[in-house]
Structures are given as structure tokens and as C-alpha cells.
Motif scaffolding. Structure first.
Motif, PDB file in Angstrom:
ATOM      1  N   UNK A 188      43.060  -1.068  54.344  1.00 25.65           N
ATOM      2  CA  UNK A 188      42.847  -1.383  52.940  1.00 25.65           C
ATOM      3  C   UNK A 188      43.719  -2.543  52.479  1.00 25.65           C
ATOM      4  N   UNK A 189      44.702  -2.954  53.308  1.00 26.60           N
ATOM      5  CA  UNK A 189      45.557  -4.074  52.883  1.00 26.60           C
ATOM      6  C   UNK A 189      46.122  -4.917  54.022  1.00 26.60           C
ATOM      7  N   UNK A 190      45.848  -4.575  55.288  1.00 27.61           N
ATOM      8  CA  UNK A 190      46.348  -5.353  56.418  1.00 27.61           C
ATOM      9  C   UNK A 190      45.190  -6.043  57.110  1.00 27.61           C
ATOM     10  N   UNK A 191      45.305  -7.353  57.308  1.00 23.18           N
ATOM     11  CA  UNK A 191      44.264  -8.099  57.983  1.00 23.18           C
ATOM     12  C   UNK A 191      43.597  -9.113  57.075  1.00 23.18           C
ATOM     13  N   UNK A 196      40.478  -6.453  57.982  1.00 22.57           N
ATOM     14  CA  UNK A 196      40.402  -6.196  59.423  1.00 22.57           C
ATOM     15  C   UNK A 196      41.025  -7.367  60.175  1.00 22.57           C
ATOM     16  N   UNK A 197      41.404  -7.097  61.410  1.00 21.82           N
ATOM     17  CA  UNK A 197      41.894  -8.143  62.298  1.00 21.82           C
ATOM     18  C   UNK A 197      41.822  -7.609  63.725  1.00 21.82           C
ATOM     19  N   UNK A 198      41.893  -8.528  64.702  1.00 22.72           N
ATOM     20  CA  UNK A 198      41.838  -8.139  66.111  1.00 22.72           C
ATOM     21  C   UNK A 198      42.525  -9.206  66.941  1.00 22.72           C
ATOM     22  N   UNK A 199      42.972  -8.804  68.128  1.00 18.82           N
ATOM     23  CA  UNK A 199      43.562  -9.771  69.050  1.00 18.82           C
ATOM     24  C   UNK A 199      43.412  -9.285  70.479  1.00 18.82           C
ATOM     25  N   UNK A 200      43.424 -10.259  71.397  1.00 16.47           N
ATOM     26  CA  UNK A 200      43.322  -9.985  72.825  1.00 16.47           C
ATOM     27  C   UNK A 200      44.585 -10.524  73.507  1.00 16.47           C
ATOM     28  N   UNK A 201      45.127  -9.775  74.447  1.00 18.18           N
ATOM     29  CA  UNK A 201      46.266 -10.244  75.234  1.00 18.18           C
ATOM     30  C   UNK A 201      46.031  -9.915  76.699  1.00 18.18           C
ATOM     31  N   UNK A 202      46.633 -10.710  77.568  1.00 18.01           N
ATOM     32  CA  UNK A 202      46.505 -10.478  79.005  1.00 18.01           C
ATOM     33  C   UNK A 202      47.763 -10.911  79.736  1.00 18.01           C
ATOM     34  N   UNK A 203      48.004 -10.304  80.894  1.00 22.16           N
ATOM     35  CA  UNK A 203      49.157 -10.633  81.718  1.00 22.16           C
ATOM     36  C   UNK A 203      48.746 -10.642  83.183  1.00 22.16           C
ATOM     37  N   UNK A 204      49.300 -11.563  83.947  1.00 24.06           N
ATOM     38  CA  UNK A 204      49.171 -11.543  85.398  1.00 24.06           C
ATOM     39  C   UNK A 204      50.572 -11.693  85.971  1.00 24.06           C
ATOM     40  N   UNK A 215      50.726  -5.953  63.135  1.00 21.64           N
ATOM     41  CA  UNK A 215      49.865  -6.264  61.993  1.00 21.64           C
ATOM     42  C   UNK A 215      50.622  -6.071  60.674  1.00 21.64           C
ATOM     43  N   UNK A 216      51.573  -5.151  60.658  1.00 21.82           N
ATOM     44  CA  UNK A 216      52.390  -4.957  59.455  1.00 21.82           C
ATOM     45  C   UNK A 216      53.296  -6.159  59.219  1.00 21.82           C
ATOM     46  N   UNK A 217      53.920  -6.666  60.299  1.00 17.60           N
ATOM     47  CA  UNK A 217      54.753  -7.866  60.160  1.00 17.60           C
ATOM     48  C   UNK A 217      53.969  -9.013  59.538  1.00 17.60           C
TER      49      UNK A 217
END
Length: 670
Positions: free
Chosen positions: A365-368, A381-389, A446-448
Motif C-alpha cells: 500500500x506504500x512501498x514500490x 509494486x516493485x520487483x528485482x532479479x539478482x544472480x551470482x556465479x 524495499x523499505x530502505x
């Protein structure tokens, strides 16, 4: 040994060295061992897989009764999660069986590496921080699976497992990839016995009640652990009542050809009155959270190769009421993870190549970002993708071991190179010296990024925090005595925190008299930890544990930060366990805490205009448990904060005084 299929060796591969370590029986630093025919029954804590070595089956352990034939065993004392450089034990179920603790928060409070900051009693709401970091800088794993919450660290350790299901907890250093800025806490679960049913019920002051039903079934290569519990209280002061439901299941199976499978799933539902939890002057806040999680892991050995893969999912709902009964904020987060790796054993050591992927999504209701059309109750709303090798190599000799890893992380903020180095030396039996250096980072939550209020201003320009940590430690074990000393130095930069701006012409107008999310400072942290244990097998005194932790930082004193300076500067604990009258046990724990930092106090409840700035005062806690046990029945009485100390962990929120409960535990099985 019917279910251990390992290559037998000739008589030339005899056991050549003994070294007092707990894992010595099955670990000889890659030397071959031949065990003759023993016509005896033994109960051995072993990994439930026939084709995965200790390095693959690193989080599952069950008890089995075995009849040993002649077998050859090779092994090494490995870290408890994939590619961790080192680990520090925080809790062991067997060692702490008699301790006066009923929640995970209570046992971790005594660990010198961990800072538990509670807002309510009996685990109603708490944050886990390690080695001078914040709760957002701590990764939380359950059986090696990352279930850290991407919205806020407040929710990361909301896991649906009770203390009776937890076999051990470790602090991991040097994990590759994003997330473990200050370290990672790995919580392991395992059955108490191969097949059993256990019931625990307790109750006491403040309308406290707890009921737990758990058990396990082991049949051949299949092992299933299940548990369900309910915990509640009327609260120790106004609007601190809570209720908590947990349900958890874990199943492991070893197929002769397909490999080893490890499945877990759980659900938690809890609500709690939040008197002053997030704004100290408001006594009428309330919160409800619900968490569902699941994971599946697969391991398979093919000759010199070991293959592994895992997939996980965590869903969290959160409802926060500024005034109880009046909805204010709602959040729904989804966290999806996947990992794939392979080990290759050769003459130069073990080489690992792996990678992982994570997807984080939030409706709020208030983040994103503001949605064009609301999604049910959610407007943002919000979204993110992360990856590591990563690529890692380790090599063990008789007295030395070294490991190194390097990799890359791919995030919405770009790519980053991460690396780790560590080495160990065993100068004598029972003595181990270890050193290491590692690079770590964590992304803004997302809060930060998005949280704003009349007293707080968000910041969309935040970037990842980064750190380099150097550590040195040694452990020594001799008979009934053991000791561990650890030291570390962490150089952090781009630290994210809420910083206060005074109402002056020098401050930006939009920030005056408010908290602003920013990362303009560096934070260098130094810490030292000591743990000593004496555990006689017989006599009146059965166990003595002494621990001490020290942390200091060099952050700029002229910056008023909300959390980075509120670290636990000194922590000391002494635990004593006595056995008398054959079946009686008395355990006492005394602990001293000295927290750095200040907080704003509101002497008049509900009035934000009257404030005082106070420093955290040192405090002493004394807890005790008296129990009687015979066969399948155990009775106990717990008393926490026996001295009725008035204290707080965060923001001046008073925590419970003297609290007494009593309970019964019934365990049937073998």
C-alpha cells in the motif's frame, strides 16, 4: 553397514592418527580408514545420504542404529552450507538441552556473536544482528536455503520452526554472492530420534500458554520430521498480547540411482500487540504476519563429480495498524530462489563451480512504484532479479587447509566482483587456527528505498552496501575443556541508515526535523569474541559455559543515525548446569549487556511532544530452569529475569520483568 555404499579399501589404509575432534571418527582429512567387523549396536549422528559426502549433505542429520561391517570411510570437517569459508557454532541442541530457554531468540541472546533486539516477550517480535551489523545486513538460512526477506530484515527470521526441531545454529562467514554483508545465520532442523512422538505443554504468568506436537518416522532411506505448535500470551503490559501458530515438515529420501532429495515446507501465522514497537509514543499499534515457505534440494555423486540443485519459495503477508483495528499498511512479498552447483574431486583438492538466481517481488500500500490500477488492496509494486556465479577451490593437508573463491554478482545496480580467501593450521591435537578475508555486499531493502512517513523521507538513489572483513580465530579442545577466540575487522562503505536532520537552515528544507534514508558514511567495525566450556561427564557440576563479546566502530560521531550506532558493545554470559538427586537438573544463566547508543524516550504515553534523549543503560539478566526427568516424561519450571531487571533492547520499549512458567514433555519412541 547396510545403507552406506562406499568403496572399501585394503588393510593398508589403516587409521593413523587420532585427534580428539568431535568428527574424528569419520573424518581423517581425506585419509582412508578401515574399520573391522564390530558386532555391537551404535547410535551415530550421520548424514542421511549414501551417495553424498559430508560436503554435499551439509544440513541434514538424523539418528540411526547401525550394525557396522568392514567399510572404508573418507571425510573432512566441512562447513555447514555450500561454499562458506568458515563458521562459528551458536547453538547445539545436545549441549543446551537443559538451558532455561524456550525460544530461538532466548538461546541466541547468549551467543557473543549475536545481538538479539526484542520488542516483546517470548519471541513475539525480534531482530537478529551479527557482529555489529544491522538486522538488514544479516542473511537467514534454514537448512542452507536462503529465506531472507527482501522487504525488511524484521521479517527474515519469522521461520515456522520451534526449538525442539532445531538441532544447531551456526554463523557463516564468506558466503559468495549478495546478502550476507555481516554474516549468515544458518538454522538446521533434525529429528530428536529416528521414530518418535513428542508432546510439550506449558503455561504461566501473563496468560502464557504453549503446546507443541512433533515427531518423526524413519523407514529405510526415508525420514520425515513434522511439527505443529501454538504459543500465546495476554501480554506483560498494555497491548503486548500475541499468538503464534507454526507448522513444519521436512522429508529426506535417498534413491539408489537418482540421488538424495531434501524437501521442507512450513507455515507461520502470528499477530501481536505492538505497544511502542515502531513509534515509541504510540501504545496502540498492532501487526499481523503470515509466512509460507518451501524448498527442494537434490544431490548426486557420479564418480569424482558431485552435482547439486535447489529451488525455494517464500511468501510473506504483513498487516500493520497504527491504531489497532484500523488498517494502515499492507505488504505481500514473494521471494523465489534457485541454485545449481558441481564439485570435482581431484589430486589438487576440490573445485566447485556454481550459480544462483533470486527473484523478489512486492505488492504494497506504500512501498514500490505506484500502479496504474490497484491490485486488490495494493496500490504499489516493485520487483528485482539478482544472480551470482562463483568458482571455489579448497585443499586439505594433514595440518593445513586453504580455500579461495571468486565470482560475480549481477543486480539491478550492475555487476560486482566478489572474492574470499581462508586458511587453517592444526599445530597439534585439538588445536586449530584459522584466518580469512572476504568481500561482501547487500542490496537496499524495499523499505530502505520506498518507506516514507510524516517523520521519514525515503531515498530512491540508494546503492548496495559493501564491506571487506578480515578474521582470525583459534579453537582448542582438551578432554572436558574447550575454548574459542575470534577476532574480526570489517571495513564497510556506503552504509545505509536513517539519519536525523535538525530543523536548521543548513539542512534541506524537505528533510528538516525528519529521518532521511541515506548512505554517506563509512563504518569500520572491530570485534572480539571468547567462548569457554567445561563439560564433566559425571558429578554434581555437569557444565560451565563462559562467553564474552566486544564490538566497537569508528563512525562519525556528529551523525545522528537510527540504528548503526546502537550496537551491543559488551556482552558476557555465564551458564551453570547441576545434576543432583539422580534425576534433577538445575541450569542457571547470568548475562550482562552494555549497549552503545541513545534513543528518544516519550515519558507521557501517546504524547509525542514531550521527549527525552537517553543512553542505553547496562543491565543484568538471570534465568533458571529446574527439571526432573525419567524415561519418557520430563517436568520443568522456567524463571526468566529472576532479578526483575527493568531493561530495553530498542527505543526504550520495556521488556518483561520476572516471568515464571512450568511445563511437561512426553516423548515416546526410539
Amino acid at each position: 553397514m547396510e545403507h552406506i555404499q562406499m568403496k572399501p579399501y585394503s588393510a593398508a589404509g589403516r587409521w593413523r592418527r587420532w585427534n580428539r575432534k568431535g568428527w574424528s571418527v569419520f573424518a581423517s582429512f581425506h585419509r582412508s580408514v578401515t574399520i573391522g567387523v564390530l558386532s555391537v549396536g551404535m547410535s551415530i549422528l550421520m548424514l542421511t545420504t549414501q551417495e553424498a559426502s559430508a560436503q554435499q549433505a551439509d544440513t541434514t542429520a538424523v539418528y540411526r542404529n547401525l550394525r557396522i561391517r568392514e567399510v572404508g570411510v573418507t571425510g573432512s570437517p566441512t562447513t555447514p552450507a555450500r561454499n562458506a569459508q568458515s563458521y562459528t557454532p551458536l547453538f547445539d541442541r545436545k549441549a543446551f538441552a537443559a538451558e532455561p530457554a524456550s525460544t530461538l531468540e532466548a538461546v541466541l541472546r547468549l551467543a557473543p556473536s549475536v545481538d538479539i533486539r526484542e520488542r516483546g516477550g517470548r519471541g513475539a517480535q525480534a531482530d537478529i544482528s551479527v557482529r555489529g551489523g544491522s538486522f538488514d545486513q544479516t542473511m537467514v538460512l534454514l537448512n542452507g536455503i536462503d529465506f531472507t526477506d527482501a522487504r525488511t530484515g524484521h521479517q527474515s527470521h519469522a521461520l515456522p520452526v520451534d526449538l525442539d526441531c532445531i538441532s544447531s545454529v551456526e554463523l557463516l562467514d564468506g558466503l559468495p554472492g549478495v546478502g550476507a554483508y555481516a554474516g549468515a545465520v544458518n538454522i538446521r532442523t533434525a529429528p530428536l530420534r529416528p521414530t518418535y512422538v513428542r508432546f510439550e505443554g506449558s503455561g504461566g504468568q501473563y496468560g502464557y500458554a504453549y503446546a507443541n506436537l512433533s515427531g518423526a518416522v524413519t523407514k529405510g532411506r526415508l525420514s520425515v520430521l513434522g511439527a505443529a505448535s501454538y504459543r500465546r500470551s495476554d501480554g506483560y503490559r498494555h497491548n503486548t498480547d500475541f499468538s503464534n501458530y507454526n507448522a513444519y515438515v521436512r522429508a529426506t529420501y535417498t534413491a539408489e540411482r537418482a540421488g538424495y532429495f531434501d524437501f521442507q515446507a512450513g507455515y507461520q501465522d502470528r499477530d501481536f500487540g505492538s505497544n511502542g514497537f515502531y513509534a515509541a509514543y504510540n501504545p496502540d499499534q498492532w501487526e499481523h504476519t503470515a509466512t509460507a515457505l518451501t524448498s527442494l534440494r537434490w544431490l548426486k555423486r557420479i564418480g569424482r563429480f558431485a552435482l547439486g540443485a535447489s529451488a525455494s519459495y517464500r511468501k510473506n503477508f504483513d498487516r500493520y495498524d497504527w491504531t489497532r483495528g484500523t488498517r494502515l499498511n499492507r505488504h505481500m512479498t514473494d521471494n523465489v530462489g534457485a541454485r545449481l552447483w558441481s564439485d570435482f574431486d581431484w589430486s589438487a583438492g576440490t573445485t566447485t563451480l556454481g550459480g544462483d538466481y533470486a527473484y523478489n517481488h512486492i505488492f504494497s500500500t506504500n512501498l514500490g512504484v505506484l500502479l496504474d490500477r490497484p491490485h486488490g488492496h495494493y496500490t504499489h509494486a516493485d520487483a528485482r532479479h539478482t544472480g551470482n556465479v562463483w568458482l571455489r577451490h579448497e585443499k586439505h593437508w594433514e595440518r593445513f587447509d586453504v580455500s579461495a573463491s571468486g565470482g560475480a554478482s549481477f543486480t539491478p545496480y550492475g555487476s560486482s566482483a566478489l572474492w574470499n580467501l581462508s586458511g587453517g593450521w592444526r599445530p597439534g591435537n585439538g588445536w586449530h587456527v584459522e584466518t580469512g578475508v572476504s568481500q561482501s555486499m547487500r542490496l537496499p531493502t524495499f523499505t530502505d528505498l520506498y518507506y516514507s512517513s510524516p517523520a521519514q523521507v525515503n531515498n530512491l538513489d540508494l546503492t548496495p552496501e559493501r564491506a571487506i572483513t578480515v578474521r582470525l580465530g583459534t579453537t582448542y579442545t582438551l578432554g572436558i575443556w574447550s575454548a574459542s577466540v575470534q577476532g574480526y575487522y570489517r571495513a564497510g562503505r556506503d552504509i545505509i541508515d536513517w539519519v536525523w536532520y535538525e530543523d536548521s537552515d543548513q539542512s534541506p528544507e524537505a528533510w528538516r526535523g525528519k529521518w532521511h534514508s541515506e548512505q554517506t558514511s563509512r563504518l569500520n567495525t572491530f570485534g572480539a569474541e571468547f567462548t569457554g566450556v567445561c563439560a564433566p561427564a559425571e558429578g554434581f557440576l555437569r557444565r560451565v559455559t563462559l562467553s564474552y563479546g566486544y564490538v566497537t566502530t569508528d563512525r562519525n560521531a556528529d551523525i545522528i543515525a537510527k540504528s548503526a550506532m546502537d550496537f551491543m558493545r559488551h556482552k558476557a554470559a555465564l551458564g551453570l548446569e547441576f545434576r543432583f538427586l539422580r534425576r534433577m537438573t538445575l541450569a542457571l544463566t547470568g548475562s550482562v549487556y552494555d549497549r552503545n547508543g541513545e534513543y528518544t524516550a516519550y515519558p507521557v504515553s501517546g504524547d509525542s511532544s514531550v521527549t527525552e534523549v537517553r543512553s542505553y543503560d547496562p543491565y543484568f539478566l538471570l534465568d533458571g530452569r529446574l527439571q526432573w526427568e525419567k524415561g519418557w516424561c520430563r517436568l520443568y519450571v522456567d524463571a526468566s529475569n529472576i532479578t526483575d531487571t527493568r531493561y530495553c533492547d530498542i527505543g526504550g520499549i520495556p521488556l518483561p520483568g520476572f516471568w515464571c512458567t512450568a511445563g511437561i514433555v512426553l516423548t515416546f519412541g526410539r
